[in-house]
Design a protein around this motif. Structure first.
Motif, PDB file in Angstrom:
ATOM      1  N   ASP A 130       0.809  -1.220   0.000  1.00  0.00           N
ATOM      2  CA  ASP A 130       0.000   0.000   0.000  1.00  0.00           C
ATOM      3  C   ASP A 130       0.842   1.270   0.000  1.00  0.00           C
ATOM      4  OD1 ASP A 130      -2.342  -1.448   0.012  1.00  0.00           O
ATOM      5  OD2 ASP A 130      -2.556  -1.417   2.188  1.00  0.00           O
ATOM      6  N   ILE A 131       2.161   1.144   0.124  1.00  0.00           N
ATOM      7  CA  ILE A 131       3.009   2.339   0.211  1.00  0.00           C
ATOM      8  C   ILE A 131       2.868   3.201  -1.038  1.00  0.00           C
ATOM      9  CG2 ILE A 131       5.401   3.138   0.250  1.00  0.00           C
ATOM     10  CD1 ILE A 131       6.025   0.884   2.198  1.00  0.00           C
ATOM     11  N   GLY A 132       2.861   2.575  -2.203  1.00  0.00           N
ATOM     12  CA  GLY A 132       2.709   3.339  -3.446  1.00  0.00           C
ATOM     13  C   GLY A 132       1.391   4.097  -3.489  1.00  0.00           C
ATOM     14  N   LEU A 133       0.311   3.450  -3.035  1.00  0.00           N
ATOM     15  CA  LEU A 133      -0.996   4.104  -3.007  1.00  0.00           C
ATOM     16  C   LEU A 133      -0.999   5.271  -2.024  1.00  0.00           C
ATOM     17  CD1 LEU A 133      -3.286   0.927  -2.976  1.00  0.00           C
ATOM     18  CD2 LEU A 133      -2.809   2.427  -4.914  1.00  0.00           C
ATOM     19  N   LEU A 134      -0.347   5.086  -0.870  1.00  0.00           N
ATOM     20  CA  LEU A 134      -0.293   6.153   0.130  1.00  0.00           C
ATOM     21  C   LEU A 134       0.531   7.334  -0.370  1.00  0.00           C
ATOM     22  CD1 LEU A 134       0.179   3.918   3.291  1.00  0.00           C
ATOM     23  CD2 LEU A 134      -1.790   5.394   2.820  1.00  0.00           C
ATOM     24  N   VAL A 135       1.615   7.046  -1.083  1.00  0.00           N
ATOM     25  CA  VAL A 135       2.430   8.122  -1.657  1.00  0.00           C
ATOM     26  C   VAL A 135       1.610   8.914  -2.669  1.00  0.00           C
ATOM     27  CG1 VAL A 135       4.417   8.609  -3.127  1.00  0.00           C
ATOM     28  CG2 VAL A 135       4.641   6.991  -1.244  1.00  0.00           C
ATOM     29  N   ASP A 136       0.865   8.200  -3.532  1.00  0.00           N
ATOM     30  CA  ASP A 136       0.006   8.887  -4.502  1.00  0.00           C
ATOM     31  C   ASP A 136      -1.036   9.737  -3.794  1.00  0.00           C
ATOM     32  OD1 ASP A 136       1.325   7.851  -6.665  1.00  0.00           O
ATOM     33  OD2 ASP A 136      -0.079   6.197  -6.989  1.00  0.00           O
ATOM     34  N   HIS A 137      -1.608   9.191  -2.717  1.00  0.00           N
ATOM     35  CA  HIS A 137      -2.625   9.929  -1.961  1.00  0.00           C
ATOM     36  C   HIS A 137      -2.034  11.197  -1.359  1.00  0.00           C
ATOM     37  CE1 HIS A 137      -6.026  10.769   0.610  1.00  0.00           C
ATOM     38  NE2 HIS A 137      -5.276  10.679   1.695  1.00  0.00           N
ATOM     39  N   PHE A 138      -0.817  11.094  -0.826  1.00  0.00           N
ATOM     40  CA  PHE A 138      -0.161  12.257  -0.228  1.00  0.00           C
ATOM     41  C   PHE A 138       0.049  13.350  -1.280  1.00  0.00           C
ATOM     42  CE2 PHE A 138       3.726  14.672   0.500  1.00  0.00           C
ATOM     43  CZ  PHE A 138       3.488  15.204   1.752  1.00  0.00           C
ATOM     44  N   PHE A 139       0.579  12.992  -2.445  1.00  0.00           N
ATOM     45  CA  PHE A 139       0.831  13.992  -3.477  1.00  0.00           C
ATOM     46  C   PHE A 139      -0.477  14.579  -3.997  1.00  0.00           C
ATOM     47  CE2 PHE A 139       5.062  12.133  -3.547  1.00  0.00           C
ATOM     48  CZ  PHE A 139       5.847  13.258  -3.763  1.00  0.00           C
ATOM     49  N   GLU A 140      -1.540  13.765  -4.039  1.00  0.00           N
ATOM     50  CA  GLU A 140      -2.841  14.272  -4.456  1.00  0.00           C
ATOM     51  C   GLU A 140      -3.341  15.327  -3.466  1.00  0.00           C
ATOM     52  OE1 GLU A 140      -6.198  14.713  -6.787  1.00  0.00           O
ATOM     53  OE2 GLU A 140      -4.399  13.516  -7.229  1.00  0.00           O
ATOM     54  N   GLN A 177     -12.787   8.321 -18.389  1.00  0.00           N
ATOM     55  CA  GLN A 177     -13.285   6.954 -18.342  1.00  0.00           C
ATOM     56  C   GLN A 177     -12.229   5.992 -17.803  1.00  0.00           C
ATOM     57  OE1 GLN A 177     -14.870   5.780 -22.133  1.00  0.00           O
ATOM     58  NE2 GLN A 177     -16.380   7.445 -22.193  1.00  0.00           N
ATOM     59  N   ALA A 178     -10.976   6.215 -18.183  1.00  0.00           N
ATOM     60  CA  ALA A 178      -9.902   5.349 -17.698  1.00  0.00           C
ATOM     61  C   ALA A 178      -9.735   5.478 -16.185  1.00  0.00           C
ATOM     62  CB  ALA A 178      -8.594   5.692 -18.405  1.00  0.00           C
ATOM     63  N   LEU A 190     -10.205   2.516 -13.399  1.00  0.00           N
ATOM     64  CA  LEU A 190      -9.133   2.170 -12.461  1.00  0.00           C
ATOM     65  C   LEU A 190      -9.488   2.542 -11.025  1.00  0.00           C
ATOM     66  CD1 LEU A 190      -6.107   3.377 -14.629  1.00  0.00           C
ATOM     67  CD2 LEU A 190      -6.709   1.008 -14.122  1.00  0.00           C
ATOM     68  N   SER A 191     -10.629   3.217 -10.829  1.00  0.00           N
ATOM     69  CA  SER A 191     -11.079   3.636  -9.490  1.00  0.00           C
ATOM     70  C   SER A 191     -10.072   4.559  -8.810  1.00  0.00           C
ATOM     71  CB  SER A 191     -11.363   2.408  -8.609  1.00  0.00           C
ATOM     72  OG  SER A 191     -12.403   1.631  -9.158  1.00  0.00           O
ATOM     73  N   ILE A 192      -9.524   5.499  -9.577  1.00  0.00           N
ATOM     74  CA  ILE A 192      -8.614   6.497  -9.022  1.00  0.00           C
ATOM     75  C   ILE A 192      -9.055   7.875  -9.500  1.00  0.00           C
ATOM     76  CG2 ILE A 192      -6.652   4.914  -8.904  1.00  0.00           C
ATOM     77  CD1 ILE A 192      -5.535   6.234 -11.415  1.00  0.00           C
ATOM     78  N   PRO A 193      -8.693   8.953  -8.775  1.00  0.00           N
ATOM     79  CA  PRO A 193      -9.046  10.297  -9.232  1.00  0.00           C
ATOM     80  C   PRO A 193      -8.389  10.615 -10.574  1.00  0.00           C
ATOM     81  CG  PRO A 193      -8.372  10.331  -6.923  1.00  0.00           C
ATOM     82  CD  PRO A 193      -8.024   8.977  -7.460  1.00  0.00           C
ATOM     83  N   ARG A 194      -9.065  11.437 -11.384  1.00  0.00           N
ATOM     84  CA  ARG A 194      -8.540  11.790 -12.698  1.00  0.00           C
ATOM     85  C   ARG A 194      -7.192  12.497 -12.583  1.00  0.00           C
ATOM     86  NH1 ARG A 194      -8.676  15.558 -16.923  1.00  0.00           N
ATOM     87  NH2 ARG A 194      -9.184  14.654 -18.967  1.00  0.00           N
ATOM     88  N   LYS A 195      -7.039  13.335 -11.537  1.00  0.00           N
ATOM     89  CA  LYS A 195      -5.760  14.027 -11.358  1.00  0.00           C
ATOM     90  C   LYS A 195      -4.625  13.039 -11.094  1.00  0.00           C
ATOM     91  CE  LYS A 195      -7.471  18.515  -9.744  1.00  0.00           C
ATOM     92  NZ  LYS A 195      -7.454  19.505  -8.628  1.00  0.00           N
ATOM     93  N   SER A 196      -4.922  11.989 -10.319  1.00  0.00           N
ATOM     94  CA  SER A 196      -3.900  10.969 -10.058  1.00  0.00           C
ATOM     95  C   SER A 196      -3.508  10.273 -11.349  1.00  0.00           C
ATOM     96  CB  SER A 196      -4.423   9.939  -9.046  1.00  0.00           C
ATOM     97  OG  SER A 196      -4.628  10.535  -7.791  1.00  0.00           O
TER      98      SER A 196
END
Length: 237
Positions: free
Chosen positions: A114-124, A216-217, A221-227
């Protein structure tokens, strides 16, 4: 002070009380009250909260009648509450009232995926707050993240990322600079590199299926468009 914050007070209850204040229980009627670090409450505080939790009533400071406590309680702690009960630092009845549906959060070292997901969340979050952020930390820095034990868990991870944005360096408890004293790269691709290659492949396939429609992509992928946009830039897709 504890009672006035949680239960509120009435005008004239004490010097400086120039109006009625509802307190936490009154302010979140019909909602959720989050008690962080509940293991730090004193026995006196526990006794005062117990009435609201057990009987559904509380009395504001200076009031003559009880009021209904219409809240749902969620509490959190890093302590072993059962041990606190055994040592006499937590009332057994208070423990039973808050220990209804326990959810244990494993330490970060036990779910490194989950570290990669948490890093993405932090930058978001930083981008939402108006801070221009790079696409993400360098691959070798992410590889170091994946091998560190994170005794401070997610809080430590976010602090290291804040330090990285401010200084370009991280410490990880013992002093570490991504440009200087990195360990030699292992033979073959690292776990972080393999994860990035897999993520790049998944994103590329999602964009292809959606005819390069990023909205749509991102939904697929169930992620924010900005991410997704940041990852597209990161992987040069």
């Amino acid at each position: 002070l504890f009672e006035s914050m949680f239960f509120g007070y009435t005008k004239g209850a004490f010097t400086g009380a120039d109006r009625d204040i509802p307190g936490f229980f009154g302010s979140v009627r019909g909602g959720v009250l989050f008690l962080d670090e509940v293991g730090e409450l004193t026995l006196t505080m526990q006794a005062k909260l117990l009435r609201a939790l057990q009987d559904g009533e509380y009395t504001p400071v200076g009031a003559s009648a009880a009021r209904t406590a219409d809240v749902r309680i969620i509490s959190a702690t890093n302590r072993n509450l059962a041990e606190l009960v055994k040592s006499g630092r937590m009332r057994p009845d208070f423990f039973q009232r808050i220990h209804v549906i326990p959810i244990e959060m494993p330490p970060l070292r036990n779910h490194r995926e989950d570290i990669g997901l948490l890093v993405d969340h932090f930058f978001e979050l930083q981008n939402q707050n108006g801070q221009a952020c790079p696409p993400g930390p360098p691959a070798r820095l992410m590889a170091r993240f994946m091998t560190y034990d994170w005794p401070g868990n997610v809080r430590e991870l976010f602090n290291e990322l804040r330090r990285f944005l401010a200084t370009g360096e991280i410490e990880l408890g013992c002093g570490f600079s991504p440009g200087a004293d990195l360990p030699e790269a292992p033979q073959g691709p690292s776990l972080s590199e393999l994860m990035e290659a897999f993520e790049r492949k998944v994103i590329a396939e999602a964009l292809s299926r959606c005819d390069n429609n990023r909205t749509q992509a991102a939904k697929a992928l169930s992620i924010p468009r900005k991410s997704l946009q940041r990852k597209i830039k990161r992987y040069d897709l």
